[in-house]
Design an enzyme around this catalytic site. Structure first.
Site, PDB file in Angstrom:
ATOM      1  CG  HIS A 115     124.683  -6.338  30.799  1.00 45.34           C
ATOM      2  ND1 HIS A 115     123.948  -5.173  30.732  1.00 45.34           N
ATOM      3  CD2 HIS A 115     125.981  -5.955  30.714  1.00 45.34           C
ATOM      4  CE1 HIS A 115     124.759  -4.140  30.602  1.00 45.34           C
ATOM      5  NE2 HIS A 115     126.007  -4.588  30.597  1.00 45.34           N
ATOM      6  CG  ASP A 145     120.546  -4.778  31.529  1.00 45.93           C
ATOM      7  OD1 ASP A 145     120.845  -5.809  32.173  1.00 45.93           O
ATOM      8  OD2 ASP A 145     121.376  -4.152  30.854  1.00 45.93           O
ATOM      9  N   GLY A 220     132.562  -1.639  30.973  1.00 50.17           N
ATOM     10  CA  GLY A 220     132.945  -1.426  32.368  1.00 50.17           C
ATOM     11  C   GLY A 220     132.158  -0.300  33.012  1.00 50.17           C
ATOM     12  CG  ASN A 221     131.678   3.837  31.798  1.00 49.68           C
ATOM     13  OD1 ASN A 221     132.517   3.971  30.917  1.00 49.68           O
ATOM     14  ND2 ASN A 221     131.673   4.578  32.897  1.00 49.68           N
ATOM     15  CB  SER A 222     127.556  -1.992  32.090  1.00 54.02           C
ATOM     16  OG  SER A 222     127.603  -1.935  30.686  1.00 54.02           O
ATOM     17  CG  LEU A 277      96.484   2.450  28.313  1.00 52.73           C
ATOM     18  CD1 LEU A 277      95.760   2.825  29.599  1.00 52.73           C
ATOM     19  CD2 LEU A 277      97.242   3.639  27.756  1.00 52.73           C
TER      20      LEU A 277
END
Length: 472
Positions: A115, A145, A220-222, A277
């Protein structure tokens, strides 16, 4: 009389001075200073916490491997007024996003969240030494992601990887990233929970089993690093639970074991290999616990077994309680997903289950999206014009949707499909009642249509829909 009064006052003053002086001399001679109270450091609570140097050392080791990512692109949307009348009148809007990334290998591979770079036509990566390099998108998977970038550089400082299966609740971790463009920010916290499923990710088979932490994570930490006190990568910071858009105490990271497998798949196969599975399980929710023993509440309840699938061939039946996968207990669907997400089709896993109070053990061979126990060899068409990856539906997907064939839209970016209002995971069945024979033909037909377009498909909620557009 007046002389007598003066004499009395004078005698009194002299007597007071003499008495005060005597008391001063007596106290000075007899009083000793109080001894100092010394509290040994051993008895203080500070020693119970982590040594300060552990945080400093972990930050020193990990920070050089965290990069600042800026993505520039263009997003196009239809005007609401004309869209109401079925006309497609696009308008463009410049977009900019910023986030973080982690140096994955010394030869220039960098991992971030999909993202962060979804709408990017140009990606710039800035390193702690202030070098800024252009990056290209190697591959991505919206269902995890994860995006894999590549820069032309060697000798980069990559992070050692931890085993996220061994991460303990209560373990100290550091979140390193670039919140609010404040580059290389380090925050500390603990692992608050494991196996969190937030229903955030899109795609046909989303993989959610997040690590939860109370280390401060903000926009911003993403894509940044979650590391342990040994400076090892534990996870990739991805999301926060917030009503304001800022940190309120809960942050989430993709476990590094899932990231490692996804990156290897993107490099080797061009897509993430999902292993199945072939069963459906349910958690025992609080409302289902009435009258059940602790043994009956253990594990996952098997509600459906796909005929001829991996679980069926391994002897699993409806009503069984799945307890462990490769010796690791599974108590929630997210925990089961996390175990399977680290495997590929064709891998063997040991299962422990309970049936009618008795324990059993078996081995299952995991399958791919087509129900076969082999690596999935499927053409992934990366279309710049359409702004997405176009993938033919698997046999499993066709069965679940009740269709004969179609094309799924994955890793949606800025482009023609986004302009038309198509969303991530949408399945295209036909264009003006014509079924394209390949993703390339789908691109040619869509980009060449002028006038009325009738697009039939299936949305992310598995509802068959018809889009009517006027293409200019």
């Amino acid at each position: 009389m007046r002389k007598l009064w003066v004499l009395v006052v004078g005698v009194g003053l002299v007597s007071g001075v003499v008495a005060a002086g005597g008391m001063y001399l007596w106290f000075r001679a007899n009083l000793q200073p109080s001894p100092a109270i010394v509290v040994p450091m051993r008895s203080m609570r500070l020693e119970e916490g982590p040594v300060n140097g552990s945080f400093v050392e972990a930050a020193r080791k990990a920070t050089p491997s965290v990069v600042f990512i800026r993505a520039f692109g263009e997003r196009v949307a239809g005007e609401d007024f004309w869209g109401f009348w079925g006309l497609w009148m696009p308008r463009s809007q410049q977009v900019y996003s910023a986030g973080s990334g982690v140096v994955w290998s010394q030869d220039g591979y960098i991992v971030t969240n999909f993202h962060v770079v979804r709408d990017a036509s140009q990606i710039r990566v800035t390193f702690p030494d202030k070098r800024t390099l252009p990056a290209r998108l190697v591959g991505a998977d919206a269902g995890v992601d994860i995006a894999l970038l590549k820069v032309d550089a060697t000798g980069l400082p990559s992070l050692p990887l931890a085993n996220s299966d061994s991460v303990q609740i209560g373990e100290w971790v550091l979140a390193i990233g670039n919140p609010y463009n404040l580059t290389y920010t380090v925050t500390a916290g603990i692992i608050s929970a494991r196996g969190r499923n937030l229903n955030l990710l899109q795609g046909s088979f989303p993989l959610e089993s997040f690590l939860q932490t109370d280390a401060a994570i903000n926009p911003g930490n993403s894509g940044g690093a979650l590391v342990n006190l040994r400076g090892q990568l534990v996870g990739i910071n991805t999301a926060i639970a917030s009503r304001t858009g800022s940190y309120v105490g809960y942050g989430f990271a993709i476990p590094v074991n899932i990231v490692r497998k996804a990156v290897e798949d993107l490099i080797r196969y061009g897509l993430v290999q999902r292993a199945f599975l072939d069963l459906e399980v349910t958690d025992f929710l609080e409302g289902d616990a009435t009258g059940l023993s602790s043994q009956e509440l253990e594990g996952l309840y098997v509600g459906r077994v796909r005929p001829g699938g991996a679980a069926d061939k391994a002897g699993i039946k409806v009503g069984d309680h799945l307890l462990t996968v490769d010796g690791v207990p599974v108590q929630t669907q997210a925990e089961l997903l996390e175990r399977l997400a680290q495997h590929r089709p064709g891998d063997k896993v040991k299962l422990t289950y309970r049936r009618n109070g008795r324990l059993y053990e078996t081995t299952a061979v995991l399958t791919n999206e087509d129900g076969e126990p082999t690596i999935l060899r499927r053409q992934v068409y990366h279309s710049k014009k359409l702004g997405a990856d176009i993938v033919p539906l698997s046999k499993r997907e066709c069965e679940e949707l009740g269709v004969e064939g179609g094309y799924r839209v994955l890793n949606l970016r800025s482009g023609l499909l986004a302009q038309m209002g198509v969303t991530e995971g949408f399945v295209i069945l036909s264009l003006n009642n014509y079924f394209p024979r390949s993703p390339q033909e789908l691109e040619e037909v869509l980009s060449g249509v002028r006038g009325r377009l009738i697009l039939q498909g299936v949305d992310a909620q598995r509802r068959q829909v018809t889009l009517s557009l006027f293409m200019r």
